[in-house]
Design an enzyme around this catalytic site. Structure first.
Site, PDB file in Angstrom:
ATOM      1  N   HIS A  46     -40.221   5.726   3.494  1.00  0.00           N
ATOM      2  CA  HIS A  46     -40.619   5.265   2.124  1.00  0.00           C
ATOM      3  C   HIS A  46     -39.756   5.821   1.062  1.00  0.00           C
ATOM      4  CE1 HIS A  46     -43.511   2.852   4.157  1.00  0.00           C
ATOM      5  NE2 HIS A  46     -44.420   3.908   4.496  1.00  0.00           N
ATOM      6  N   CYS A  47     -39.188   7.040   1.289  1.00  0.00           N
ATOM      7  CA  CYS A  47     -38.410   7.651   0.270  1.00  0.00           C
ATOM      8  C   CYS A  47     -37.108   7.093   0.103  1.00  0.00           C
ATOM      9  CB  CYS A  47     -38.503   8.923   0.521  1.00  0.00           C
ATOM     10  SG  CYS A  47     -37.815  10.125  -0.708  1.00  0.00           S
TER      11      CYS A  47
END
Length: 350
Positions: free
Chosen positions: A146-147
Site C-alpha cells: 500500500h506504500c
C-alpha cells in the site's frame, strides 16, 4: 552496463551454504504492547522462522540475515519529503493505524516501529538479488504493497516491492522486465501507483473488490485484474489464480516475478473477507512457484498481510511444501552483475 548511484550494503555476496531465505529478529515489533492495538500479528515473522527451525529446515547458519535499508537506499524510490514526514509521530500513527503512537517521541517510533519496517524493506531488496542468483528467494517479511513513493498507508511505511524492482533494474544487467503477482486480499495500490506509467512492469492483482483501499486511480496500472466477491472459497479462487497466473506469464515473459503472498485471504481473517483454507493457501503458493519455475523465471516471494495468529504456521507449512515439491531447490541464474556495484561481504547470520 548499469552503474549504481550510491553505495549500498544490501547487495551483498551470500555464501553458497545459505538458503535464499531472508530474515532478521529485528523484523518483529514489540513495544509496550502497542503492537496489540492493530490486528496485524507484529511478531508473526519470528514465529514463521521458529516453526521452520523446529522442522530442521532453517538454522542460524543457513538463513540470510536482513540488513536495514539506509536513507540512501530508500531514496531510490521515496521522495525526501515523504521520508521527512515519517519524522512526525502523527504521520506514522496514521500509516500504521496505531493511534497511541502519536503521543510517543519520534525517536522511539523510529527505533521500535520504523526500524523493523526498514529492515524488512532491506530484506526484500536483498531477496531480489538472491532470486536472480538462485532462481528463487523468500523474504519472511515485507510486502508493503500500500506504500508508494510519496504516501504510506495500511501498515505500509516503505515501498519495498517497488524498491526491490528498481534496484534490480538499476544494478543487474539483463533485468529489464518484472511481473508483480499480488495475491494479498487487498489491492496493491502502492506499487501500482509507482509503476503506473512504467511499461517494464506487468501487474496482476487478485483481491476482494469491496475492501480497502478501493483505489480506482491505481487500478489503471493493473494489466490483469481479478476482483473477488465476499467469501470466495478454495475451488473458485485456485482456478482463477492458476488461469490468470499462467496467462500473465504467457503474455509477457519477465526477468523476475515478485510474488506478494498475503495470507489475509484465510477464512476468518478480520480484514480480508475471503474464505480460503490453510490447504488452499499452500496450494496457491505452489501454483505460483510452479508457473514461474517451469518457465525458468526467478521468483521473489514476500509474505505481506495476514491478520490471524495461525497465519505464521501456514506460511511455514507453505515454505516446507515448496521444498517438498522441489520448487525450492537452488539454481544459479547466469547473469552478470553491474561493474558499478559496490560489494560488501555478507554472512548467513552475524
Amino acid at each position: 552496463m548499469f552503474f549504481s548511484s550510491h553505495r549500498t550494503e544490501l547487495y551483498t555476496e551470500v555464501p553458497a551454504r545459505c538458503l535464499p531465505i531472508v530474515y532478521s529478529p529485528e523484523y518483529n515489533i514489540t513495544f509496550l504492547g502497542l503492537e496489540k492495538l492493530h490486528p496485524f500479528d507484529a511478531g508473526k515473522w519470528g514465529k514463521v522462522v521458529h516453526f521452520l527451525k523446529e522442522e530442521q529446515f532453517l538454522t542460524d547458519d543457513n538463513i540470510v540475515e536482513a540488513r536495514e535499508a539506509s536513507e540512501e537506499d530508500l531514496l531510490v524510490v521515496h521522495t525526501r519529503r515523504y521520508l521527512n514526514k515519517l519524522k512526525w509521530s502523527l504521520v506514522v500513527a496514521t500509516i500504521t493505524e496505531i493511534p497511541p503512537l502519536l503521543f510517543l517521541p519520534n525517536f522511539l517510533v523510529q527505533r521500535k516501529v520504523l526500524r523493523p519496517l526498514r529492515t524488512q524493506t532491506g530484506g526484500t531488496i536483498m531477496a531480489g538479488k538472491l532470486a536472480i542468483e538462485r532462481g528463487w528467494a523468500i523474504n519472511v517479511g515485507g510486502g508493503f504493497h500500500h506504500c508508494s513513493s510519496d504516501k504510506g498507508g495500511g501498515f505500509c511505511a516503505y515501498a519495498d516491492i517497488t524498491l526491490s524492482i528498481k534496484f534490480l533494474f538499476e544494478r543487474v544487467e539483463g533485468v529489464s522486465k518484472a511481473t508483480i503477482i499480488d495475491l494479498d486480499a487487498h489491492q496493491g495500490n502502492g506499487h501500482e501507483r509507482d509503476f503506473l506509467e512504467d511499461r517494464r512492469v506487468y501487474i496482476m492483482d487478485v483481491y476482494n473488490r469491496y475492501i480497502y483501499p478501493g483505489d480506482g486511480y491505481a487500478k489503471r496500472a493493473i494489466k490483469r485484474k481479478v476482483e473477488l466477491d465476499w467469501g470466495t472459497e478454495d475451488q473458485e479462487y485456485l482456478q482463477k489464480v492458476e488461469l490468470h497466473c499462467e496467462g500473465a506469464l504467457n503474455e509477457v515473459r519477465p526477468d523476475i516475478v515478485v510474488y506478494n503472498a498475503g495470507t489475509d485471504i484465510l477464512d476468518g481473517d478480520p480484514l480480508g473477507g475471503l474464505a480460503i483454507s490453510p490447504q488452499g493457501i499452500i496450494k496457491r503458493d505452489e501454483i505460483v512457484f510452479r508457473a514461474a519455475r517451469r518457465r525458468g523465471i526467478p521468483i521473489l516471494m514476500v509474505t505481506s498481510g495476514g491478520y490471524q495468529r495461525k497465519t505464521a504456521r501456514i506460511i511455514a507449512d507453505s515454505i516446507l511444501n515448496l521444498q517438498r515439491q522441489g520448487l525450492g531447490e537452488g539454481r544459479v541464474v547466469d547473469r552478470q552483475l553491474s561493474q558499478g556495484m559496490f560489494w560488501i561481504p555478507a554472512f548467513c547470520s552475524f
